[in-house]
Design a protein around this motif. Structure first.
Motif, PDB file in Angstrom:
ATOM      1  N   GLY A   1       0.812  -1.217   0.000  1.00 15.99           N
ATOM      2  CA  GLY A   1       0.000   0.000   0.000  1.00 15.99           C
ATOM      3  C   GLY A   1       0.839   1.257   0.000  1.00 15.99           C
ATOM      4  O   GLY A   1       2.073   1.216  -0.086  1.00 15.99           O
ATOM      5  N   ARG A   2       0.134   2.362   0.105  1.00 24.57           N
ATOM      6  CA  ARG A   2       0.759   3.677   0.110  1.00 24.57           C
ATOM      7  C   ARG A   2       0.959   4.088   1.564  1.00 24.57           C
ATOM      8  O   ARG A   2       0.134   3.778   2.414  1.00 24.57           O
ATOM      9  N   VAL A   3       2.029   4.781   1.852  1.00 18.60           N
ATOM     10  CA  VAL A   3       2.380   5.137   3.230  1.00 18.60           C
ATOM     11  C   VAL A   3       1.697   6.429   3.697  1.00 18.60           C
ATOM     12  O   VAL A   3       1.682   7.428   2.964  1.00 18.60           O
ATOM     13  N   TRP A   4       1.134   6.376   4.895  1.00 16.20           N
ATOM     14  CA  TRP A   4       0.725   7.580   5.622  1.00 16.20           C
ATOM     15  C   TRP A   4       1.659   7.691   6.806  1.00 16.20           C
ATOM     16  O   TRP A   4       1.638   6.844   7.693  1.00 16.20           O
ATOM     17  N   ARG A   5       2.502   8.702   6.800  1.00 16.10           N
ATOM     18  CA  ARG A   5       3.553   8.801   7.811  1.00 16.10           C
ATOM     19  C   ARG A   5       3.076   9.712   8.949  1.00 16.10           C
ATOM     20  O   ARG A   5       2.666  10.852   8.717  1.00 16.10           O
ATOM     21  N   VAL A   6       3.112   9.204  10.189  1.00 18.06           N
ATOM     22  CA  VAL A   6       2.771  10.033  11.357  1.00 18.06           C
ATOM     23  C   VAL A   6       3.915   9.963  12.370  1.00 18.06           C
ATOM     24  O   VAL A   6       4.784   9.100  12.281  1.00 18.06           O
ATOM     25  N   GLY A   7       3.885  10.881  13.346  1.00 18.42           N
ATOM     26  CA  GLY A   7       5.028  11.059  14.243  1.00 18.42           C
ATOM     27  C   GLY A   7       5.035  10.160  15.471  1.00 18.42           C
ATOM     28  O   GLY A   7       4.397   9.108  15.505  1.00 18.42           O
ATOM     29  N   ASN A   8       5.755  10.608  16.500  1.00 16.76           N
ATOM     30  CA  ASN A   8       5.876   9.868  17.762  1.00 16.76           C
ATOM     31  C   ASN A   8       4.656  10.097  18.648  1.00 16.76           C
ATOM     32  O   ASN A   8       3.978  11.116  18.526  1.00 16.76           O
ATOM     33  N   ASP A   9       4.423   9.166  19.579  1.00 17.27           N
ATOM     34  CA  ASP A   9       3.421   9.327  20.640  1.00 17.27           C
ATOM     35  C   ASP A   9       2.021   9.682  20.117  1.00 17.27           C
ATOM     36  O   ASP A   9       1.331  10.526  20.696  1.00 17.27           O
ATOM     37  N   ILE A  10       1.621   9.083  19.010  1.00 23.59           N
ATOM     38  CA  ILE A  10       0.244   9.279  18.539  1.00 23.59           C
ATOM     39  C   ILE A  10      -0.654   8.511  19.516  1.00 23.59           C
ATOM     40  O   ILE A  10      -0.640   7.291  19.571  1.00 23.59           O
ATOM     41  N   ASP A  11      -1.410   9.272  20.341  1.00 24.40           N
ATOM     42  CA  ASP A  11      -2.163   8.639  21.422  1.00 24.40           C
ATOM     43  C   ASP A  11      -3.559   8.220  20.969  1.00 24.40           C
ATOM     44  O   ASP A  11      -4.012   8.594  19.890  1.00 24.40           O
ATOM     45  N   THR A  12      -4.216   7.455  21.836  1.00 19.92           N
ATOM     46  CA  THR A  12      -5.525   6.917  21.451  1.00 19.92           C
ATOM     47  C   THR A  12      -6.590   8.015  21.347  1.00 19.92           C
ATOM     48  O   THR A  12      -7.569   7.842  20.631  1.00 19.92           O
ATOM     49  N   ASP A  13      -6.391   9.149  22.042  1.00 17.18           N
ATOM     50  CA  ASP A  13      -7.335  10.256  21.873  1.00 17.18           C
ATOM     51  C   ASP A  13      -7.208  10.864  20.480  1.00 17.18           C
ATOM     52  O   ASP A  13      -8.180  11.354  19.915  1.00 17.18           O
ATOM     53  N   LEU A  14      -5.987  10.832  19.926  1.00 19.79           N
ATOM     54  CA  LEU A  14      -5.801  11.327  18.557  1.00 19.79           C
ATOM     55  C   LEU A  14      -6.343  10.331  17.537  1.00 19.79           C
ATOM     56  O   LEU A  14      -6.853  10.715  16.489  1.00 19.79           O
ATOM     57  N   ILE A  15      -6.248   9.053  17.846  1.00 15.72           N
ATOM     58  CA  ILE A  15      -6.732   8.040  16.901  1.00 15.72           C
ATOM     59  C   ILE A  15      -8.269   8.059  16.873  1.00 15.72           C
ATOM     60  O   ILE A  15      -8.870   8.080  15.806  1.00 15.72           O
TER      61      ILE A  15
ATOM     62  N   GLN B   1       8.449   7.937   3.694  1.00 15.95           N
ATOM     63  CA  GLN B   1       7.766   9.224   3.721  1.00 15.95           C
ATOM     64  C   GLN B   1       6.359   9.065   3.191  1.00 15.95           C
ATOM     65  O   GLN B   1       6.046   8.079   2.538  1.00 15.95           O
ATOM     66  N   ASP B   2       5.553  10.078   3.465  1.00 14.75           N
ATOM     67  CA  ASP B   2       4.183  10.102   2.970  1.00 14.75           C
ATOM     68  C   ASP B   2       4.142   9.764   1.482  1.00 14.75           C
ATOM     69  O   ASP B   2       4.905  10.325   0.704  1.00 14.75           O
ATOM     70  N   GLY B   3       3.262   8.850   1.126  1.00 18.67           N
ATOM     71  CA  GLY B   3       3.050   8.573  -0.295  1.00 18.67           C
ATOM     72  C   GLY B   3       3.964   7.494  -0.864  1.00 18.67           C
ATOM     73  O   GLY B   3       3.733   7.006  -1.969  1.00 18.67           O
ATOM     74  N   ASP B   4       5.038   7.103  -0.132  1.00 17.37           N
ATOM     75  CA  ASP B   4       5.908   6.016  -0.611  1.00 17.37           C
ATOM     76  C   ASP B   4       5.095   4.734  -0.727  1.00 17.37           C
ATOM     77  O   ASP B   4       4.078   4.577  -0.057  1.00 17.37           O
ATOM     78  N   ARG B   5       5.584   3.802  -1.539  1.00 17.72           N
ATOM     79  CA  ARG B   5       4.894   2.514  -1.620  1.00 17.72           C
ATOM     80  C   ARG B   5       5.663   1.470  -0.827  1.00 17.72           C
ATOM     81  O   ARG B   5       6.882   1.371  -0.905  1.00 17.72           O
ATOM     82  N   ILE B   6       4.928   0.704  -0.030  1.00 17.87           N
ATOM     83  CA  ILE B   6       5.556  -0.215   0.917  1.00 17.87           C
ATOM     84  C   ILE B   6       4.920  -1.606   0.824  1.00 17.87           C
ATOM     85  O   ILE B   6       3.722  -1.720   0.544  1.00 17.87           O
ATOM     86  N   GLU B   7       5.754  -2.622   1.034  1.00 17.49           N
ATOM     87  CA  GLU B   7       5.233  -3.987   1.131  1.00 17.49           C
ATOM     88  C   GLU B   7       5.627  -4.535   2.501  1.00 17.49           C
ATOM     89  O   GLU B   7       6.770  -4.368   2.928  1.00 17.49           O
ATOM     90  N   VAL B   8       4.681  -5.153   3.184  1.00 19.54           N
ATOM     91  CA  VAL B   8       4.938  -5.677   4.523  1.00 19.54           C
ATOM     92  C   VAL B   8       4.492  -7.130   4.588  1.00 19.54           C
ATOM     93  O   VAL B   8       3.384  -7.455   4.180  1.00 19.54           O
ATOM     94  N   ASP B   9       5.355  -8.001   5.122  1.00 18.69           N
ATOM     95  CA  ASP B   9       4.934  -9.375   5.416  1.00 18.69           C
ATOM     96  C   ASP B   9       5.009  -9.548   6.934  1.00 18.69           C
ATOM     97  O   ASP B   9       6.099  -9.662   7.501  1.00 18.69           O
ATOM     98  N   VAL B  10       3.842  -9.543   7.557  1.00 19.88           N
ATOM     99  CA  VAL B  10       3.781  -9.520   9.012  1.00 19.88           C
ATOM    100  C   VAL B  10       4.346 -10.809   9.627  1.00 19.88           C
ATOM    101  O   VAL B  10       5.104 -10.770  10.589  1.00 19.88           O
TER     102      VAL B  10
END
Ligand code: SF4
Lengths: 167, 423
Positions: free
Chosen positions: A6-20, A114-123
């Motif tokens: 997918g496409r990357v959405w990049r966010v910073g440190n300490d994104i808390d559950t109130d922000l989510i 960075q934002d918008g990069d394309r990434i592949e992840v195998d969990v």
């Protein structure tokens, strides 16, 4: 299946559950309500901007704060396929596994994205690939017990399966 | 090799002689807790698991406290869902409006949690019970559902950071809140991530149970899995007459292994203020500068106990709240509420121009009873000053102890208690 592209959405440190998902939206646990208010105070209209399958790449301590399972649920209901973070807050980490939101702890690997990069992840394999740069990274895999929960889809299925197995 | 108190409790509940850090265990739970936000999600998951009855109706606890007394129709539906479930499952510990309080104030007060217990709660501040020498940790709703069905929870045995509280406080206004804010300021909001915080040292002798609950309560704000304290005379005096079940006291061995040690010096400690938007963003009260505020909230599972109410009243007695500021005081339980009436605390607060509310989480999580408008600033005795936590995403929250909060309510800006009453 444990592979996501997918496409990357990049966010910073300490994104808390109130922000989510802010507490003001917690009087309603419906998927629709959670989806539309997800990460609203970080990226306005997040749920409208993303494409199904997009991947969040976050800094340290993602999901810190409350125990609300509404947070990983909101991300899942948005259509995000996977969350990659430098590190996760403890309860968010459990919750994501328990509800079947794929996650991967990646440490400094996140710096490459960075934002918008394309990434592949195998969990399952702990494998991450930067599709634009062609770089590959190996991270730690989950212990076998957690892999069993992931394989069952979520903790509810796993418990049901175990209770049946135990008669 | 010796074990820590956390390792001993986990081993005992997993039926093992010993456990090692990093090990995954299945442990039996003594209490599984939910509230009006996390409970309904857990109930749905529980039903999906196809289980008819909870594993033990004495050990599953449901408390409607977050948006209760119900703040709107949707909250009322969630509370009803909790109530219906509690009645159909015949839960012993369900507390309706009129008996309920903020869960983490109520459970210790009623003696539901005992030393040595293993408690999980679908609420991150479940860590509060560590002050009683119990292992208590926050989980999600699905974890709660699984525990309601099986009586067990999976846990990773955490490493432990030892926190040495050194010396005797010299500042008369220093309480547990300042100790924990100073610690979070020192190690950061992920300083204890996945780990246990074990508090000890001489300083603990000078902290009463209410202060200890405050410290354990905010262990999660450093990312900790649990915050735990040894059981001493004060703990025993507190649980006596409250806890009706037999319990076991555990203590760390002298050769237990710790991942790290941190010291907080209580003698030099001054009241602390956490600036927006993280609890780790702390400053000593004399480094705060000029911060005018619009609202002060004294309450929550962090500082809604009797000690907190008494301190606030001591400062507010005979004084007036600043005319440009709202003061909202919320006792943690009905028991504390009634004690405040007996001691004249409610009168003091109302005469000062504050409001005194029924127990509820209310504004702590931005639910109701004091939501902030855009651009407003609040000083609160709560535990989180995240963006938007108390209302508009462009409002700001500062965190402090109740003495600083009460003094600031009078001045209209963040101030030291000494500015109201001398030493
Ligand atoms: S008082 Fe605040 S922190 Fe405590 S349980 Fe309620 S909402 Fe959570």
């Amino acid at each position: 299946m444990s592979k996501y592209i997918g496409r990357v959405w990049r966010v910073g440190n300490d994104i808390d559950t109130d922000l989510i998902i802010a507490a003001r939206h917690l009087n309603d646990a419906s998927p629709e309500n959670l989806r539309k208010n997800c990460l609203q105070d970080v990226i306005p209209d997040f749920s409208k901007k993303i494409a199904k399958g997009d991947i969040i790449v976050a800094g340290k301590n993602f999901g810190c704060g409350s125990s609300r399972e509404h947070a990983p649920l909101a991300i899942k209901h948005c259509g995000i396929s996977c969350v990659v973070a430098h590190s996760f807050a403890r309860i968010f980490y459990r919750n994501a596994i328990n509800i079947g939101l794929p996650i991967i702890t990646a440490g400094n690997v996140i710096e490459a994205f960075q934002d918008g990069d394309r990434i592949e992840v195998d969990v399952n394999q702990g494998f991450i690939r930067h599709l634009d740069k062609g770089q590959e990274y190996q991270t730690e895999t989950f212990p076998p017990f957690i892999q069993e929960i992931i394989a069952a889809g979520n903790l509810a299925n796993y418990v049901q399966w175990r209770m049946k197995a135990n008669g | 090799m010796g074990m820590t108190i956390t390792e001993k409790i986990l081993a005992a509940h997993a039926g093992l002689e010993e456990v090692k850090t990093g090990e995954l265990i299945n442990a039996k739970v003594d209490i599984a807790l939910g509230n009006d936000i996390t409970g309904p999600v857990a109930i749905k998951e529980f039903q999906k698991m196809g289980v008819k009855k909870v594993f033990d109706p004495d050990k599953v606890v449901m408390i409607p406290d977050h948006f209760s007394p119900a703040k709107d129709i949707k909250s009322a539906e969630q509370c009803k869902n909790l109530r219906d479930f509690a009645r159909s499952q015949e839960l012993t510990h369900y507390y309706e409006v009129g008996q309920m309080g903020i869960e983490h104030c109520l459970l210790p007060e009623l003696g539901i949690v005992a030393p040595g217990d293993l408690v999980i709660g679908a609420d991150s501040h479940t860590v509060t019970y560590g002050a009683l020498g119990a292992f208590a940790t926050g989980v999600g709703s699905t974890d709660l559902a699984a525990a309601m069905a099986t009586g067990e929870v999976w846990l990773r045995v955490p490493e432990t950071i030892k926190v040495n509280l050194a010396g005797k406080p010299s500042n008369p206004w220093v309480v547990g809140k300042d100790v924990i804010l100073a610690l979070i300021g020192k190690i950061g909001v992920d300083g204890a991530l996945y780990q246990s915080l074990e508090f000890g040292g001489e300083g603990l002798d000078y902290l009463n149970m209410d202060s200890r609950f405050t410290i354990a309560n905010m262990a999660v704000e450093a990312g900790a899995k649990n915050g735990i304290m040894p059981v001493d005379e004060k703990t025993r005096a507190y649980v006596e007459g409250r806890v009706k079940k037999p319990y076991q006291v555990y203590a760390s061995d002298s050769d237990a292994v710790y991942s790290n040690e941190v010291e907080i010096n209580l003698t030099t400690l001054k009241p602390q203020v956490a600036f927006p938007h993280l609890p780790s963003n702390t400053r000593s009260i004399d480094e705060v500068g000029m911060v005018p505020i619009d609202q002060v909230v004294i309450g929550s599972c962090t500082n809604g106990r009797m000690e907190d109410m008494r301190i606030a009243a001591q400062i507010l007695k005979g004084k007036k709240v600043h005319p440009y500021l709202r003061l909202i005081v919320i006792p943690g339980t009905q028991g504390i509420y009634q004690q405040c009436i007996r001691e004249g605390i409610v009168d003091i607060i109302i005469e000062a121009g504050g409001v005194f509310s029924t127990p509820t989480c209310g504004p702590c999580l931005g639910g109701y009873m004091g939501i902030l408008a855009k651009g407003e600033k609040a000083l609160a005795t709560t535990n989180r000053n995240f963006v938007g936590r108390m209302g508009h995403p462009e409002s700001e929250i500062y965190l402090s102890n109740p003495a600083v909060a009460a003094a600031s309510a009078i001045k209209g800006r963040i101030t030291a208690p000494e500015e109201i009453i001398g030493n």
